[in-house]
Design a protein around this motif. Structure first.
Motif, PDB file in Angstrom:
ATOM      1  N   ALA A 115       0.852  -1.192   0.000  1.00  0.00           N
ATOM      2  CA  ALA A 115       0.000   0.000   0.000  1.00  0.00           C
ATOM      3  C   ALA A 115       0.882   1.233   0.000  1.00  0.00           C
ATOM      4  O   ALA A 115       2.054   1.179   0.384  1.00  0.00           O
ATOM      5  CB  ALA A 115      -0.921   0.000   1.220  1.00  0.00           C
ATOM      6  N   ASN A 116       0.301   2.369  -0.397  1.00  0.00           N
ATOM      7  CA  ASN A 116       1.118   3.579  -0.395  1.00  0.00           C
ATOM      8  C   ASN A 116       1.290   4.149   1.005  1.00  0.00           C
ATOM      9  O   ASN A 116       2.376   4.520   1.413  1.00  0.00           O
ATOM     10  CB  ASN A 116       0.541   4.633  -1.339  1.00  0.00           C
ATOM     11  CG  ASN A 116      -0.884   5.041  -0.997  1.00  0.00           C
ATOM     12  OD1 ASN A 116      -1.559   4.395  -0.191  1.00  0.00           O
ATOM     13  ND2 ASN A 116      -1.341   6.105  -1.614  1.00  0.00           N
ATOM     14  N   ASN A 117       0.207   4.223   1.785  1.00  0.00           N
ATOM     15  CA  ASN A 117       0.312   4.869   3.087  1.00  0.00           C
ATOM     16  C   ASN A 117      -0.692   4.293   4.079  1.00  0.00           C
ATOM     17  O   ASN A 117      -1.383   3.317   3.790  1.00  0.00           O
ATOM     18  CB  ASN A 117       0.136   6.382   2.946  1.00  0.00           C
ATOM     19  CG  ASN A 117      -1.195   6.765   2.304  1.00  0.00           C
ATOM     20  OD1 ASN A 117      -2.236   6.205   2.641  1.00  0.00           O
ATOM     21  ND2 ASN A 117      -1.168   7.710   1.383  1.00  0.00           N
ATOM     22  N   GLY A 118      -0.767   4.938   5.244  1.00  0.00           N
ATOM     23  CA  GLY A 118      -1.604   4.426   6.318  1.00  0.00           C
ATOM     24  C   GLY A 118      -3.091   4.483   6.046  1.00  0.00           C
ATOM     25  O   GLY A 118      -3.860   3.790   6.720  1.00  0.00           O
ATOM     26  N   HIS A 161      -1.065  -4.063  -5.812  1.00  0.00           N
ATOM     27  CA  HIS A 161      -0.354  -2.863  -5.361  1.00  0.00           C
ATOM     28  C   HIS A 161      -1.371  -1.749  -5.186  1.00  0.00           C
ATOM     29  O   HIS A 161      -1.934  -1.252  -6.174  1.00  0.00           O
ATOM     30  CB  HIS A 161       0.711  -2.472  -6.388  1.00  0.00           C
ATOM     31  CG  HIS A 161       1.649  -3.594  -6.721  1.00  0.00           C
ATOM     32  ND1 HIS A 161       1.403  -4.475  -7.760  1.00  0.00           N
ATOM     33  CD2 HIS A 161       2.799  -4.003  -6.137  1.00  0.00           C
ATOM     34  CE1 HIS A 161       2.381  -5.372  -7.818  1.00  0.00           C
ATOM     35  NE2 HIS A 161       3.235  -5.101  -6.843  1.00  0.00           N
ATOM     36  N   VAL A 162      -1.616  -1.361  -3.940  1.00  0.00           N
ATOM     37  CA  VAL A 162      -2.706  -0.433  -3.639  1.00  0.00           C
ATOM     38  C   VAL A 162      -2.156   0.987  -3.516  1.00  0.00           C
ATOM     39  O   VAL A 162      -1.756   1.437  -2.440  1.00  0.00           O
ATOM     40  CB  VAL A 162      -3.460  -0.862  -2.361  1.00  0.00           C
ATOM     41  CG1 VAL A 162      -4.630   0.079  -2.092  1.00  0.00           C
ATOM     42  CG2 VAL A 162      -3.961  -2.301  -2.491  1.00  0.00           C
ATOM     43  N   PHE A 163      -2.106   1.660  -4.648  1.00  0.00           N
ATOM     44  CA  PHE A 163      -1.709   3.062  -4.695  1.00  0.00           C
ATOM     45  C   PHE A 163      -2.096   3.642  -6.040  1.00  0.00           C
ATOM     46  O   PHE A 163      -2.456   2.910  -6.970  1.00  0.00           O
ATOM     47  CB  PHE A 163      -0.216   3.267  -4.413  1.00  0.00           C
ATOM     48  CG  PHE A 163       0.722   2.354  -5.170  1.00  0.00           C
ATOM     49  CD1 PHE A 163       0.926   2.499  -6.536  1.00  0.00           C
ATOM     50  CD2 PHE A 163       1.432   1.372  -4.499  1.00  0.00           C
ATOM     51  CE1 PHE A 163       1.805   1.669  -7.226  1.00  0.00           C
ATOM     52  CE2 PHE A 163       2.314   0.531  -5.173  1.00  0.00           C
ATOM     53  CZ  PHE A 163       2.503   0.687  -6.541  1.00  0.00           C
ATOM     54  N   ASP A 164      -2.035   4.938  -6.145  1.00  0.00           N
ATOM     55  CA  ASP A 164      -2.379   5.668  -7.357  1.00  0.00           C
ATOM     56  C   ASP A 164      -1.155   5.694  -8.273  1.00  0.00           C
ATOM     57  O   ASP A 164      -0.119   6.243  -7.896  1.00  0.00           O
ATOM     58  CB  ASP A 164      -2.799   7.094  -6.966  1.00  0.00           C
ATOM     59  CG  ASP A 164      -3.393   7.891  -8.103  1.00  0.00           C
ATOM     60  OD1 ASP A 164      -2.986   7.678  -9.261  1.00  0.00           O
ATOM     61  OD2 ASP A 164      -4.251   8.748  -7.826  1.00  0.00           O
ATOM     62  N   PRO A 165      -1.250   5.125  -9.480  1.00  0.00           N
ATOM     63  CA  PRO A 165      -0.074   5.146 -10.360  1.00  0.00           C
ATOM     64  C   PRO A 165       0.363   6.547 -10.730  1.00  0.00           C
ATOM     65  O   PRO A 165       1.552   6.783 -10.996  1.00  0.00           O
ATOM     66  CB  PRO A 165      -0.554   4.368 -11.599  1.00  0.00           C
ATOM     67  CG  PRO A 165      -2.050   4.465 -11.561  1.00  0.00           C
ATOM     68  CD  PRO A 165      -2.407   4.465 -10.104  1.00  0.00           C
ATOM     69  N   LEU A 189       5.302  -2.951 -13.877  1.00  0.00           N
ATOM     70  CA  LEU A 189       4.836  -3.429 -12.576  1.00  0.00           C
ATOM     71  C   LEU A 189       3.521  -4.176 -12.722  1.00  0.00           C
ATOM     72  O   LEU A 189       3.327  -5.252 -12.143  1.00  0.00           O
ATOM     73  CB  LEU A 189       4.674  -2.249 -11.621  1.00  0.00           C
ATOM     74  CG  LEU A 189       4.107  -2.542 -10.228  1.00  0.00           C
ATOM     75  CD1 LEU A 189       4.986  -3.510  -9.469  1.00  0.00           C
ATOM     76  CD2 LEU A 189       3.917  -1.245  -9.441  1.00  0.00           C
ATOM     77  N   THR A 190       2.610  -3.625 -13.517  1.00  0.00           N
ATOM     78  CA  THR A 190       1.286  -4.213 -13.672  1.00  0.00           C
ATOM     79  C   THR A 190       1.327  -5.547 -14.404  1.00  0.00           C
ATOM     80  O   THR A 190       0.653  -6.509 -14.009  1.00  0.00           O
ATOM     81  CB  THR A 190       0.365  -3.236 -14.428  1.00  0.00           C
ATOM     82  OG1 THR A 190       0.291  -2.008 -13.707  1.00  0.00           O
ATOM     83  CG2 THR A 190      -1.032  -3.802 -14.589  1.00  0.00           C
ATOM     84  N   PRO A 192      -1.425  -6.283 -10.449  1.00  0.00           N
ATOM     85  CA  PRO A 192      -2.164  -5.064 -10.780  1.00  0.00           C
ATOM     86  C   PRO A 192      -1.967  -3.940  -9.768  1.00  0.00           C
ATOM     87  O   PRO A 192      -1.637  -4.175  -8.607  1.00  0.00           O
ATOM     88  CB  PRO A 192      -3.622  -5.532 -10.802  1.00  0.00           C
ATOM     89  CG  PRO A 192      -3.648  -6.735  -9.919  1.00  0.00           C
ATOM     90  CD  PRO A 192      -2.323  -7.404 -10.124  1.00  0.00           C
ATOM     91  N   ILE A 193      -2.191  -2.733 -10.237  1.00  0.00           N
ATOM     92  CA  ILE A 193      -2.225  -1.545  -9.391  1.00  0.00           C
ATOM     93  C   ILE A 193      -3.686  -1.159  -9.189  1.00  0.00           C
ATOM     94  O   ILE A 193      -4.488  -1.195 -10.127  1.00  0.00           O
ATOM     95  CB  ILE A 193      -1.457  -0.383 -10.035  1.00  0.00           C
ATOM     96  CG1 ILE A 193       0.034  -0.727 -10.171  1.00  0.00           C
ATOM     97  CG2 ILE A 193      -1.627   0.901  -9.231  1.00  0.00           C
ATOM     98  CD1 ILE A 193       0.837   0.324 -10.920  1.00  0.00           C
TER      99      ILE A 193
END
Length: 344
Positions: free
Chosen positions: A36-39, A102-106, A123-124, A129-130
């Motif tokens: 994930a990108n962040n909390g 992958h849980v974030f905004d590309p 990456l995808t 996947p993102i």
């Protein structure tokens, strides 16, 4: 009907979940591992009863100690890899982590992380996947042409990715009751406090990054408590759009009723008072601030809020600003939802 603790996959061999800017993402099976990108997103996953993400941008800003208040919920952040370093996010580490999603905004990687379109595609296609959207703030110019999501809109979509919509629905019901409880404690319009939100690390801050309040999830606790923004109608520009800092003289020109300091979430309330507040009280200029003179300097809450974090920090701020003494949500109920032991 008793909810089960097992992950339940779709009856179909594959399923799709949509979120902007990535569009529809197809999953051949329910993801088991993730980053994930962040909390914000990490906390959503914990709320769904998942194992912690393998990595986040900066684990130091994912404040897992909030879980200390929730029965049966804990996360060892030492097991979470830091993905951000030297001004960006390295691509090779994703091969090592080998996450299912992958849980974030590309677009965050393209703009802040200086990734190319080819890097994102690699990456995808080569790893997984993102899926994500930068929801915590609404000031990035590169985000202007596609939608933002509220915390619970994003949470619902993540629950669909992991096929745990029953937990999302249980949290949504709890959150609705929580909002009702907040409505009974927020003061009348003329009595609501106004605050300046700033970022300052260390024990003796001399300069600050100003955070003009906006509709991102970073400010959800302030919005829900209807806290006014002392910086909104001033010449001070928000840090996310301007990247500038201010000093005590500028703060004194604004002279906020309440000063809320970010970057201090690792401290307890007492530690914060004994360091940052004590320093301000003895500072030649800071001591002239109304908020300092009246003892109204507090920790502001984290940048990144998920459903559990938001409950904890909103209740904390309600206690601070409105003198609320009773609990505004049931901690055991939160723990039960995370564990999957609740009535659906």
């Amino acid at each position: 009907v008793e909810s089960t603790t097992e992950t339940t996959a779709s009856a179909e061999p594959s399923y799709t979940v949509a979120i902007e800017p990535v569009g529809e993402v197809t999953f051949e099976s329910v993801p088991q591992t993730w980053v994930a990108n962040n909390g914000s997103w990490a906390d959503m996953g914990i709320a769904l009863g998942l194992e912690p993400p393998k990595g986040v941008w900066l684990p130091s800003r994912y404040h897992t100690h909030y879980y200390d208040e929730i029965p049966g919920v804990s996360v060892d952040d030492d097991t979470i890899q830091q993905l951000w370093g030297d001004g960006g996010v390295g691509k090779e580490q994703f091969y090592e982590l080998d996450a299912d999603v992958h849980v974030f905004d590309p677009n965050f990687l393209r703009n802040r992380g200086e990734w190319s379109e080819d890097d994102v595609d690699e990456l995808t296609t080569q790893i997984g996947p993102i899926f994500g959207n930068s929801i915590f703030g609404r000031t990035y110019p590169w985000h202007d042409d596609y939608r933002y999501y509220t915390l619970y809109e994003a949470f619902e979509r993540l629950s669909e990715v992991f096929q745990r919509t029953d937990r999302f629905e249980a949290f949504a019901a709890l959150h609705e009751e929580f909002q009702t409880n907040l409505g009974s404690v927020v003061s009348g319009e003329g009595d609501r406090p106004s605050a300046a939100v700033v970022w300052a690390g260390g024990d003796q801050p001399e300069s600050f990054y100003p955070y003009v309040q906006n509709e991102g999830t970073s400010f959800k606790h302030l919005d829900d408590l209807e806290v006014g923004d002392s910086l909104a109608n001033t010449s001070v520009k928000g840090f996310l759009s301007n990247r500038g800092s201010i000093d005590y003289e500028t703060l004194l020109d604004v002279d906020p009723e309440v000063l809320l300091v970010r970057g201090q979430e690792a401290k307890t309330a007492e530690e914060f008072r004994e360091t940052v507040v004590s320093f301000m009280e003895s500072h030649d200029v800071a001591s002239e601030l109304t908020a300092v003179a009246n003892g109204d300097v507090y920790r502001a809450g984290p940048l990144y809020q998920g459903p559990i974090t938001n409950l904890v920090v909103t209740e904390r701020l309600a206690e601070t600003l409105y003198g609320v003494e009773e609990g505004l949500f049931e901690r055991q109920r939160v723990g039960d939802i995370v564990a999957g032991s609740f009535e659906a």
